[in-house]
Design a protein around this motif. Structure first.
Motif, PDB file in Angstrom:
ATOM      1  N   ASP A  41       0.832  -1.209   0.000  1.00 33.03           N
ATOM      2  CA  ASP A  41       0.000   0.000   0.000  1.00 33.03           C
ATOM      3  C   ASP A  41       0.867   1.260   0.000  1.00 33.03           C
ATOM      4  O   ASP A  41       0.583   2.219  -0.716  1.00 33.03           O
ATOM      5  CB  ASP A  41      -0.943   0.019   1.197  1.00 33.03           C
ATOM      6  N   ALA A  42       1.919   1.249   0.806  1.00 30.27           N
ATOM      7  CA  ALA A  42       2.814   2.405   0.866  1.00 30.27           C
ATOM      8  C   ALA A  42       3.497   2.625  -0.489  1.00 30.27           C
ATOM      9  O   ALA A  42       3.597   3.763  -0.960  1.00 30.27           O
ATOM     10  CB  ALA A  42       3.849   2.223   1.972  1.00 30.27           C
ATOM     11  N   LEU A  43       3.954   1.555  -1.108  1.00 33.50           N
ATOM     12  CA  LEU A  43       4.608   1.683  -2.417  1.00 33.50           C
ATOM     13  C   LEU A  43       3.642   2.218  -3.476  1.00 33.50           C
ATOM     14  O   LEU A  43       4.017   3.077  -4.284  1.00 33.50           O
ATOM     15  CB  LEU A  43       5.189   0.338  -2.851  1.00 33.50           C
ATOM     16  N   ALA A  44       2.409   1.738  -3.447  1.00 36.65           N
ATOM     17  CA  ALA A  44       1.406   2.229  -4.399  1.00 36.65           C
ATOM     18  C   ALA A  44       1.112   3.708  -4.149  1.00 36.65           C
ATOM     19  O   ALA A  44       1.005   4.502  -5.090  1.00 36.65           O
ATOM     20  CB  ALA A  44       0.127   1.403  -4.289  1.00 36.65           C
ATOM     21  N   SER A  45       1.001   4.085  -2.882  1.00 37.02           N
ATOM     22  CA  SER A  45       0.752   5.486  -2.539  1.00 37.02           C
ATOM     23  C   SER A  45       1.916   6.371  -2.978  1.00 37.02           C
ATOM     24  O   SER A  45       1.703   7.460  -3.521  1.00 37.02           O
ATOM     25  CB  SER A  45       0.511   5.640  -1.038  1.00 37.02           C
ATOM     26  N   LEU A  46       3.137   5.913  -2.731  1.00 38.35           N
ATOM     27  CA  LEU A  46       4.310   6.702  -3.134  1.00 38.35           C
ATOM     28  C   LEU A  46       4.327   6.913  -4.646  1.00 38.35           C
ATOM     29  O   LEU A  46       4.651   8.007  -5.120  1.00 38.35           O
ATOM     30  CB  LEU A  46       5.597   6.021  -2.674  1.00 38.35           C
ATOM     31  N   ASP A  47       3.966   5.883  -5.392  1.00 43.52           N
ATOM     32  CA  ASP A  47       3.908   6.013  -6.849  1.00 43.52           C
ATOM     33  C   ASP A  47       2.863   7.049  -7.252  1.00 43.52           C
ATOM     34  O   ASP A  47       3.130   7.919  -8.093  1.00 43.52           O
ATOM     35  CB  ASP A  47       3.602   4.655  -7.475  1.00 43.52           C
ATOM     36  N   ASN A  48       1.686   6.982  -6.653  1.00 41.93           N
ATOM     37  CA  ASN A  48       0.621   7.934  -6.984  1.00 41.93           C
ATOM     38  C   ASN A  48       0.980   9.364  -6.577  1.00 41.93           C
ATOM     39  O   ASN A  48       0.717  10.314  -7.317  1.00 41.93           O
ATOM     40  CB  ASN A  48      -0.690   7.515  -6.314  1.00 41.93           C
ATOM     41  N   ILE A  49       1.591   9.517  -5.418  1.00 46.23           N
ATOM     42  CA  ILE A  49       1.986  10.850  -4.953  1.00 46.23           C
ATOM     43  C   ILE A  49       3.072  11.415  -5.870  1.00 46.23           C
ATOM     44  O   ILE A  49       3.027  12.587  -6.257  1.00 46.23           O
ATOM     45  CB  ILE A  49       2.465  10.807  -3.488  1.00 46.23           C
ATOM     46  N   SER A  50       4.027  10.576  -6.234  1.00 50.07           N
ATOM     47  CA  SER A  50       5.097  11.006  -7.133  1.00 50.07           C
ATOM     48  C   SER A  50       4.532  11.473  -8.477  1.00 50.07           C
ATOM     49  O   SER A  50       4.944  12.513  -9.003  1.00 50.07           O
ATOM     50  CB  SER A  50       6.073   9.853  -7.343  1.00 50.07           C
ATOM     51  N   CYS A  51       3.593  10.733  -9.008  1.00 52.62           N
ATOM     52  CA  CYS A  51       2.951  11.124 -10.274  1.00 52.62           C
ATOM     53  C   CYS A  51       2.212  12.451 -10.125  1.00 52.62           C
ATOM     54  O   CYS A  51       2.260  13.297 -11.026  1.00 52.62           O
ATOM     55  CB  CYS A  51       1.988  10.039 -10.743  1.00 52.62           C
ATOM     56  N   ALA A  52       1.538  12.642  -9.006  1.00 54.43           N
ATOM     57  CA  ALA A  52       0.805  13.892  -8.772  1.00 54.43           C
ATOM     58  C   ALA A  52       1.769  15.075  -8.690  1.00 54.43           C
ATOM     59  O   ALA A  52       1.491  16.143  -9.241  1.00 54.43           O
ATOM     60  CB  ALA A  52      -0.031  13.783  -7.492  1.00 54.43           C
ATOM     61  N   ILE A  53       2.900  14.887  -8.027  1.00 57.23           N
ATOM     62  CA  ILE A  53       3.892  15.965  -7.930  1.00 57.23           C
ATOM     63  C   ILE A  53       4.432  16.297  -9.318  1.00 57.23           C
ATOM     64  O   ILE A  53       4.497  17.479  -9.700  1.00 57.23           O
ATOM     65  CB  ILE A  53       5.036  15.570  -6.976  1.00 57.23           C
ATOM     66  N   LYS A  54       4.802  15.292 -10.090  1.00 53.61           N
ATOM     67  CA  LYS A  54       5.325  15.514 -11.445  1.00 53.61           C
ATOM     68  C   LYS A  54       4.309  16.249 -12.306  1.00 53.61           C
ATOM     69  O   LYS A  54       4.659  17.161 -13.049  1.00 53.61           O
ATOM     70  CB  LYS A  54       5.709  14.191 -12.088  1.00 53.61           C
ATOM     71  N   HIS A  55       3.057  15.854 -12.193  1.00 51.41           N
ATOM     72  CA  HIS A  55       1.992  16.489 -12.978  1.00 51.41           C
ATOM     73  C   HIS A  55       1.864  17.968 -12.621  1.00 51.41           C
ATOM     74  O   HIS A  55       1.730  18.822 -13.502  1.00 51.41           O
ATOM     75  CB  HIS A  55       0.666  15.764 -12.745  1.00 51.41           C
ATOM     76  N   ARG A  56       1.910  18.279 -11.323  1.00 47.95           N
ATOM     77  CA  ARG A  56       1.793  19.680 -10.895  1.00 47.95           C
ATOM     78  C   ARG A  56       2.983  20.508 -11.363  1.00 47.95           C
ATOM     79  O   ARG A  56       2.838  21.658 -11.756  1.00 47.95           O
ATOM     80  CB  ARG A  56       1.701  19.801  -9.380  1.00 47.95           C
ATOM     81  N   LEU A  57       4.177  19.930 -11.312  1.00 47.73           N
ATOM     82  CA  LEU A  57       5.382  20.673 -11.695  1.00 47.73           C
ATOM     83  C   LEU A  57       5.459  20.888 -13.207  1.00 47.73           C
ATOM     84  O   LEU A  57       6.019  21.886 -13.658  1.00 47.73           O
ATOM     85  CB  LEU A  57       6.639  19.947 -11.191  1.00 47.73           C
ATOM     86  N   ARG A  58       4.932  19.971 -13.977  1.00 51.63           N
ATOM     87  CA  ARG A  58       4.912  20.128 -15.441  1.00 51.63           C
ATOM     88  C   ARG A  58       3.885  21.131 -15.893  1.00 51.63           C
ATOM     89  O   ARG A  58       4.043  21.752 -16.933  1.00 51.63           O
ATOM     90  CB  ARG A  58       4.645  18.788 -16.120  1.00 51.63           C
ATOM     91  N   GLY A  59       2.792  21.224 -15.161  1.00 54.57           N
ATOM     92  CA  GLY A  59       1.734  22.145 -15.527  1.00 54.57           C
ATOM     93  C   GLY A  59       0.777  21.512 -16.525  1.00 54.57           C
ATOM     94  O   GLY A  59       1.019  20.425 -17.043  1.00 54.57           O
ATOM     95  N   PRO A  60      -0.304  22.217 -16.834  1.00 56.61           N
ATOM     96  CA  PRO A  60      -1.318  21.686 -17.747  1.00 56.61           C
ATOM     97  C   PRO A  60      -0.814  21.632 -19.193  1.00 56.61           C
ATOM     98  O   PRO A  60      -0.018  22.462 -19.619  1.00 56.61           O
ATOM     99  CB  PRO A  60      -2.480  22.666 -17.607  1.00 56.61           C
ATOM    100  N   GLY A  61      -1.265  20.654 -19.892  1.00 59.52           N
ATOM    101  CA  GLY A  61      -0.969  20.568 -21.325  1.00 59.52           C
ATOM    102  C   GLY A  61       0.366  19.959 -21.692  1.00 59.52           C
ATOM    103  O   GLY A  61       0.744  19.978 -22.858  1.00 59.52           O
TER     104      GLY A  61
END
Length: 62
Positions: A41-61
């Motif tokens: 569960d922790a590994l899955a959460s870390l993957d999802n959180i990491s993806c969310a951070i990358k998405h926010r830093l890249r911005g829309p589009g």
């Protein structure tokens, strides 16, 4: 860990909040037994959180 953080659950959080959550989940991972449900569960959460951070830093589009 009680649950896996999903992308939907992370959607409204800022990068700062996501980084703090990432650190907290990392600590849970360290305390979990290898191969346990908590570890998975922790590994899955870390993957999802990491993806969310990358998405926010890249911005829309991107």
């Amino acid at each position: 860990m009680r649950k896996v953080f999903t992308q939907a659950a992370l959607a409204g959080r800022s990068v700062t909040e996501l980084r703090a959550l990432f650190a907290a989940v990392q600590q849970e991972l360290v305390r979990s037994e290898a191969g346990s449900k908590e570890c998975r569960d922790a590994l899955a959460s870390l993957d999802n959180i990491s993806c969310a951070i990358k998405h926010r830093l890249r911005g829309p589009g991107f």
